[in-house]
Design an enzyme around this catalytic site. Structure first.
Site, PDB file in Angstrom:
ATOM      1  N   ARG A   1       0.827  -1.206   0.000  1.00 53.90           N
ATOM      2  CA  ARG A   1       0.000   0.000   0.000  1.00 53.90           C
ATOM      3  C   ARG A   1       0.856   1.249   0.000  1.00 53.90           C
ATOM      4  O   ARG A   1       0.383   2.336  -0.295  1.00 53.90           O
ATOM      5  CB  ARG A   1      -0.951   0.009   1.186  1.00 53.90           C
TER       6      ARG A   1
ATOM      7  N   ASP B   1      -8.514   3.168   4.414  1.00 47.89           N
ATOM      8  CA  ASP B   1      -8.932   1.779   4.442  1.00 47.89           C
ATOM      9  C   ASP B   1     -10.385   1.714   4.003  1.00 47.89           C
ATOM     10  O   ASP B   1     -11.111   2.687   4.142  1.00 47.89           O
ATOM     11  CB  ASP B   1      -8.833   1.225   5.867  1.00 47.89           C
TER      12      ASP B   1
ATOM     13  N   ASP C   1       1.796   0.706   9.895  1.00 41.81           N
ATOM     14  CA  ASP C   1       1.487   2.049  10.362  1.00 41.81           C
ATOM     15  C   ASP C   1       2.624   2.623  11.181  1.00 41.81           C
ATOM     16  O   ASP C   1       3.027   3.766  10.999  1.00 41.81           O
ATOM     17  CB  ASP C   1       0.226   2.008  11.244  1.00 41.81           C
TER      18      ASP C   1
END
Lengths: 717, 673
Positions: free
Chosen positions: B478, B494, B583
């Site tokens: 991503r 998301d 993250d």
């Protein structure tokens, strides 16, 4: 005479009844007197054009120049010392202390050197060398006092080694009065070496003298000692070329030099064959008619092109080494705004000590000529245009004249001797447009100052003692307060006695000012020890301790900005065609009032000493807008917006005129608008940045137990 | 009458004669007395009346010069980049470096250097794929150089790292090899070919390294910063932790008469009382508060001088003129002092603080030489975050990066690309797409459809182009720099995220003010866990935060390039293993570059409760999930330090929840309780 005759024909009025003989006599006498007076007048008031010590005509030069006879056994200097560097071969003591940080340059007076037989050994001075010496003599560097000089320039023309008597020239150098092995002597040379091997530096033995040379290679160039200069092209100076903006041009790649090694020419022609129209390889013309200067023409097959005009038709221009590394073609190419593709292994580009050639040229190794096209094609258009602008700037600033070359050379040497006052990379390399528009934030290092440092609160006050004491008491409750400074702006009244002041936990200092000026609030007082300053008015009692502490925390995250409470906005008034001040409930903010604002103490220094124009005086004269001035200053120097903290409050207290109360006043609004317009014109731009955000504590108004919030008491009226 | 007339005429005439004589006599007299000009020196260089008639120094009519044969490859001292390095070998894969195995026992520094190379993106595993060969000079201070390796080839395309330069004779033996050594002498140093290193002490940390000592911008009287000092002719770099000077405490000693005066007179200017010569004992006191750093004499090439503009961070002065330097320093403008101090810190942190940074900087310099025109511009080397973090493969134009808008007087683009990651089996995020497409700043929406399920038949009609991208398998995909991303800003989402158009609009406007940071809605905070003796992080609501979730965050597209091309393999693998780790890693990366916290913007309570935004793969965890504490510690170890910075503020719209009519507010939907 003609006039006199005319007068005499109308004579009777002036000289009546005079015999013709007499008349002629008088007229002659008058004419002589008139002519004499005229001549005297010219002599008196315009003497320099005719006969002054500084103006020499050709005959004069041959007659007045002292002749120096060089015996054949007079000393010859050592060959250049390749290990010379500024700290070994240069005598800095001669430059000494100098408040202006400027070297002093002496030019030896002109002499004529002859050998034992009386035959001249030095050629006459060239036009360019004369220009060069004149440029130095007219500059700030020049001194007539040989004993004060730090750098010496001989008046022996060494620009071209061609037709130079090597040995005799060296002898002539050696007998210069301050030669001393060439220490601190600067020699200029553009065309070094001679057939067959073409040395890349001047062959004249010169011992420790610095050489400003065109065409150095890595192994003759003494890094940090010699100066690499361009080979001046007289051709470019003669021809007027119209200015051309950046962008792609007719030919992508052009080669215009005449003397190119056949092997390289073959490779270039192969490129042309492969890429067709985009590449143009020119050669000298073979069948030019009489009277046409061959240097001004180039040919491709039967097509004839004007040189240097044709260079303007190309985006990239090849500058290939010839017998010498330094080529005058480089100057022509720069002149035409064409990006040079330099193919000369180990060539030291002109002024490469200070100029960033990566921004203005492409250097291709000689082995890689065949790959050149691909390399150039891979350059994005934006970068190519950037290079063209850079080429333009380099030409304008450092190449366009002998004067520019001479001054750049001296500046480089000056920078080495006074390195702490040296010109920065940006000043050398950034075109004026970039210099003008770019912002260099004085607090550019991203860092969050430690909380432990705390802040200094500065309260500007005049005579509202009661309100002042309340402010002091309130502010002293803020945990991170480390000192409180009261600026007592009232000269007619003494501040209250020590015993009357509120007792607080941090040091409290009172500064008395000499004049009642608003600027006093922004003075960089020695008492300010912390980086963070809280400017607060003596009537701002409505800010809670949580709000102030939070403001300080916000400032720590944005130490280069103004972080304040009441926010304001500037707007463009389309009807009036000028700026307008706005204090209404708006969605945007561009200023914060310094009646309650945190900022870095460096801005105090800037406000006091570096405020542009007459803004400071304007503020003091109008007793208004010091906060707007501070907003302009900070935004201009950092390029960043203010941070407004916490929700809007009514900044109003019952017994005093608070900021908001005052702001509501219509005349006040007009005055504030005027300030904005005035400041914008002084700054020459509108530096204020408009943003739509303000800073609140992370959990502000979130559904979370109030007692667990770090700053619960925010925004309550 | 006539007589009177004649008389007056005579009078006029004689008066004129008198005038003439008075005015004209003196110059005439001067001419008569000295018919030739004074031999005294003229004022300035004489102005020649016939200057235009003088001959030019170059005769264009000269016959074309004899053109010599193209030069042959050169050796030793005459080597330069163009002649002694074969760039064509580096054409295909760019720079690839292979280190010759060390013969015999390697010192600790050697081991660290090799480890740094292995962690570099320029590392080659085999001899054949490499175009640059690294040779660690085995010469110890005891002397003697190691034998040339098998694949020596006259030193061509070799880089010899010489940690003890005195031990090995230079160029003569090195052939065409480049030499990287600490503080080479300026007269043997080949600019543009050799590399000047800082001296690496044995104790220099491998990775991370101590941050600079600067905690505040403006001068503080008693802190030394990046210190460079001459000690026996070598440059040292160090960040001081105490009041002593960084190199072996010599600064505290009194200078004996035998010691090198050049350092003596310059040492003090490092910022702390370094050795003070008797002649200038007051020097140190005067300079302490003023100066950031000032290397000694110019005998030695400064470290990385090819790319670092030392005039911005140091005052290089001639030790022969100490008084002049003193005067100059006293007059130095506060702005300059401020700038010098900050620059030393930036340089220290970017290029010097660890062995890894030093080695990577060396390789980056060589890579820049190979790249030629697409090398880092000087601005990227000399302003934060530095050239190691501003990849030249991304762009050569500074305005494409998020860091240089001020210097370039440019602005980030006014539009963004939304990147929606659909991980777990779920319905297409139709509502989300509609909300995002409603933003006036949205340029395109890209859906990363990573499941093996067939693509849904229908996608909503949107005002902006909607692209469905197929295929990504790993979580780290991503953050791949997809070429289809055409805007500076990316809104990472998301499928389960739920945002309103107002929220998106406001967050984007905020991002435009902070293009180098991440701007997000939901946050995590990291903390030091005493009980575990390690780092931990939590998603619970707190008064501060240090990470924003990429499930809904704006950031610059450059971070995708940085994530994919600069992070070590190990870290990216880590991110793939634990989704929450992706993250954390992204936040680590951005914080390591910016040294600043991310930015939080308000997030409507309602849909937070309706559809909790979960990190990584949505739906896999409830909102206050127990994050994988392991990955934050592994990352901190890999980075060599903890880059995350906490913030205590949130940026709200100016009129957020103010007691004023909602009609006046621009972002009304944020106002809902």
């Amino acid at each position: 005479m003609c006039a006199s005759v005319k007068h005499s024909s109308r004579g009777p009025a002036l000289i009546p009844r005079m015999k013709t003989k007499h008349r002629i006599y008088y007229v002659a006498l008058f004419s002589v007197v008139l002519l004499g007076l005229l001549a005297t007048g010219v002599f008196q008031f315009w003497p320099h054009s005719i006969e002054a010590s500084g103006d020499w005509a050709v005959e004069k030069r041959s007659a007045a120049v002292p002749v120096v006879r060089l015996p054949s056994d007079s000393p010859v200097p050592e060959r250049g010392d390749l290990s010379c560097r500024m700290h070994t071969c240069f005598d800095v003591y001669r430059c000494g202390f100098n408040p202006k940080n400027k070297i002093k340059v002496y030019i030896y007076s002109l002499k004529k050197y002859v050998d034992e037989l009386g035959m001249p050994v030095s050629g006459s001075i060239s036009r360019e060398y004369n220009e060069l010496l004149s440029a130095i003599a007219d500059s700030d560097y020049y001194t007539e006092d040989i004993s004060r000089a730090c750098l010496f320039v001989p008046s022996i023309d060494l620009l071209s080694q061609h037709a130079l008597h090597i040995r005799e020239t060296a002898q002539a150098l050696a007998q210069l009065s301050r030669w001393d092995r060439g220490t601190n002597h600067l020699l200029f040379n553009m065309l070094p070496g001679g057939p067959p091997d073409y040395n890349t530096a001047l062959d004249v033995p010169r011992d420790r003298a610095l050489l400003a040379g065109g065409g150095f290679s890595t192994w003759t160039y003494r890094q940090g000692y010699d100066v690499s200069i361009p080979v001046y092209s007289p051709l470019s100076a003669e021809v007027a070329l119209p200015e051309k903006g950046p962008g792609p041009r007719r030919y992508f790649l052009l080669s215009s030099q005449m003397a190119i090694h056949p092997e390289y020419r073959e490779e270039l022609e192969a490129l042309q064959a492969k890429h067709g129209e985009a590449v143009l390889v020119l050669d000298k013309c073979t069948n030019l008619s009489e009277g046409v200067l061959s240097v001004r023409k180039r040919c491709h097959k039967h097509q004839v092109f004007d040189y240097p005009q044709v260079l303007q038709e190309a985006t990239f221009c090849v500058v290939l080494r010839g017998a010498r590394l330094g080529q005058a073609a480089l100057s022509d190419v720069l002149r035409a705004g064409c990006v040079p593709v330099v193919i000369a292994d180990s060539y030291i580009l002109p002024f490469s000590e200070v100029l960033d050639w990566k921004r203005a040229s492409v250097v291709v190794p000689e082995e890689k000529i065949a790959d050149m096209y691909g390399v150039l094609q891979s350059i994005p258009r934006r970068q190519m245009e950037e290079m063209q602008r850079q080429v333009r700037w380099f030409w304008d600033a450092y190449f366009q004249s002998i004067k520019a070359i001479a001054l750049a050379t001296l500046q480089i040497i000056n920078d080495r001797i006074y390195p702490y006052a040296a010109i920065s990379y940006e000043q050398w390399n950034d075109p004026p447009a970039v210099k003008w528009s770019s912002v260099s934030n004085p607090l550019f290092l991203p860092l969050i100052p430690p909380q432990s440092q705390g802040f200094t609160a500065i309260v500007l006050t005049y005579d509202r003692v009661e309100s002042l004491f309340r402010v002091i008491t309130e502010v002293s409750k803020v945990p991170s307060l480390s000192k409180l400074l009261v600026v007592w702006n009232n000269q007619n009244k003494n501040p209250p006695e020590d015993s009357l002041w509120p007792k607080i936990r941090v040091p409290l200092k009172v500064v008395r000012t000499a004049e009642n000026k608003l600027s006093n609030r922004f003075f960089p007082y020695d008492e300010i020890e912390t980086e963070a300053v809280l400017a607060i008015d003596d009537d701002i009692i409505m800010l809670t301790s949580d709000e102030l502490q939070f403001g300080y925390e916000v400032w720590r995250e944005f130490p280069d900005r103004l972080v304040g409470y009441p926010g304001r906005l500037h707007l463009w008034d389309h009807e009036m065609n000028k700026w307008k001040y706005e204090s209404e409930w708006t969605n945007e903010v561009s200023m914060v009032l310094t009646g309650a604002a945190f900022y870095h103490k460096y801005f105090n220094y800037l406000y006091t000493y570096k405020m542009p124009g007459d803004i400071k005086n304007w503020v003091d004269a109008h007793m208004n807008c010091e906060d707007i001035a501070m907003n302009f200053l900070v935004a201009n120097v950092t390029g960043k917006a203010v941070i407004k903290v916490t929700p809007r409050k009514k900044f109003k207290c019952p017994e005093c005129t608070a900021i908001d109360g005052l702001s509501l006043d219509q005349t006040h609004m007009v005055e504030r608008s005027e300030c904005i317009n005035k400041f914008a014109s002084v700054f020459g731009t509108m530096p204020l940045k408009v943003v739509e955000h303000r800073a609140d504590p992370v959990l502000y108004k979130d559904d979370f137990p109030e007692k667990l919030k770090s700053f619960p008491n925010i925004g309550s009226l | 009458m006539q007589f009177w007339r004649r008389k007056s005429l005579w009078l006029a005439l004689s008066a004129s004669w008198l005038l003439l004589i008075l005015l004209g006599a003196s110059p005439l007299l001067r001419l008569a007395v000295s018919p030739r000009p004074q031999p005294a020196t003229p004022q300035g260089w004489p102005h020649w009346l016939d200057a235009a008639l003088l001959q030019s120094f170059s005769q264009p009519e000269e016959p074309p010069e004899d053109v010599p044969q193209p030069s042959q490859a050169l050796h030793g001292a005459r080597c330069s980049w163009g002649t002694c390095f074969d760039t064509s070998r580096c054409r295909d894969d760019g720079l690839k470096v292979f280190a010759h195995p060390a013969a015999g026992t390697a010192s600790e520094t050697h081991r660290r250097i090799l480890a740094s190379l292995e962690g570099s993106r320029y590392h080659a595993r085999s001899l054949t794929e490499a175009c640059l060969f690294l040779l660690l000079s085995q010469g110890t201070s005891a002397g003697q150089c190691g034998p040339a390796p098998h694949h020596w080839d006259g030193g061509r395309n070799h880089l010899v790292i010489n940690l003890h330069p005195d031990s090995c004779p230079r160029a003569s033996q090195l052939g065409q090899a480049m030499v990287a050594e600490a503080s080479p002498r300026v007269d043997t140093f080949r600019p543009g070919f050799d590399v000047a290193l800082p001296l690496l002490p044995e104790a220099h940390p491998f990775r991370g390294g101590a941050p600079g000592q600067l905690r505040q911008h403006s001068p503080h009287p008693s802190a030394a910063l990046l210190a460079l000092g001459e000690e026996g002719g070598r440059w040292h770099t160090a960040s001081t932790h105490s009041a002593t000077c960084p190199w072996d405490g010599r600064c505290e000693q009194d200078l004996g008469p035998k010691q090198d005066l050049s350092c003596a007179s310059l040492g003090p200017t490092l910022g702390k009382s370094c050795p003070t010569p008797p002649s200038a004992s007051s020097l140190a006191d005067v300079l302490k508060p003023l100066v950031s750093s000032k290397p000694c004499s110019p005998h030695w090439e400064l470290p990385f001088s090819e790319v670092i503009d030392w005039t911005k961070a140091a005052i290089v002065a001639d030790e022969r003129l100490p008084l002049q330097v003193l005067a100059a320093l006293q007059e130095m403008a506060p702005a300059r002092v401020l700038a010098l101090r900050q620059q030393t810190q930036f340089l220290w942190d970017a290029y010097f603080s660890s062995v890894e940074k030093v080695i990577h900087t060396t390789l980056e310099i060589i890579q820049d030489r190979i790249l030629g025109t697409s090398a880092h511009p000087s601005l990227l080397w000399n302003s934060p975050p530095g050239a190691l973090l501003a990849l030249s493969t991304f762009s050569r134009s500074p305005q494409d990066f998020p860091f240089y808008h001020l210097q370039q007087s440019s602005h980030p683009e006014g539009r963004f690309s939304a990147l929606i990651w659909v991980g777990t089996p779920s319905q297409p995020p139709l509502k989300l797409i509609q909300a995002v497409a409603g933003s006036q700043h949205c340029a395109q929406i890209m859906v990363l459809w990573s499941r093996e399920r067939p693509l849904p038949f229908r996608w909503p009609e949107t005002a902006v182009p909607l692209t469905i991208m197929d295929g990504p398998r790993k979580v780290s995909d991503r953050f791949f720099p997809y070429s289809a991303i055409s805007t500076d800003a990316i809104l990472s989402l998301d499928a389960h995220s739920s945002l309103s158009t107002s929220e998106v609009d406001f967050a984007f406007v905020v991002w435009q003010s902070f293009p180098e940071r991440m701007v997000g809605f939901l946050t995590w905070n990291h903390f030091w866990d005493e009980s575990q003796d390690g780092w931990g992080y939590t998603a619970e609501m707190a008064n501060e935060f240090s990470m924003v979730l990429t499930a809904a965050a704006f950031y610059h597209r450059y971070y995708h390039t940085l994530f994919t091309h600069s992070l070590p393999e190990a870290l990216r693998t880590l991110a793939d293993e634990g989704p929450a780790c992706a993250d954390v890693l992204m936040n680590f990366l951005v914080a390591a570059v910016t040294k600043l916290p991310p930015i939080k913007v308000p997030y409507g309570k309602l849909h937070q409760e309706a559809a909790p935004l979960a990190p990584g793969v949505p739906g896999s965890r409830p909102h206050p999930q127990p994050p994988d504490q392991d990955c934050i510690n592994q990352m901190a170890a890999e980075f060599g330090h903890m880059p995350l910075v906490s913030s205590r503020l949130r940026l709200d719209p100016v009129l957020f929840k103010d007691p004023v009519s909602v009609q006046r507010k621009k972002y009304r939907s944020l106002e809902k309780p």
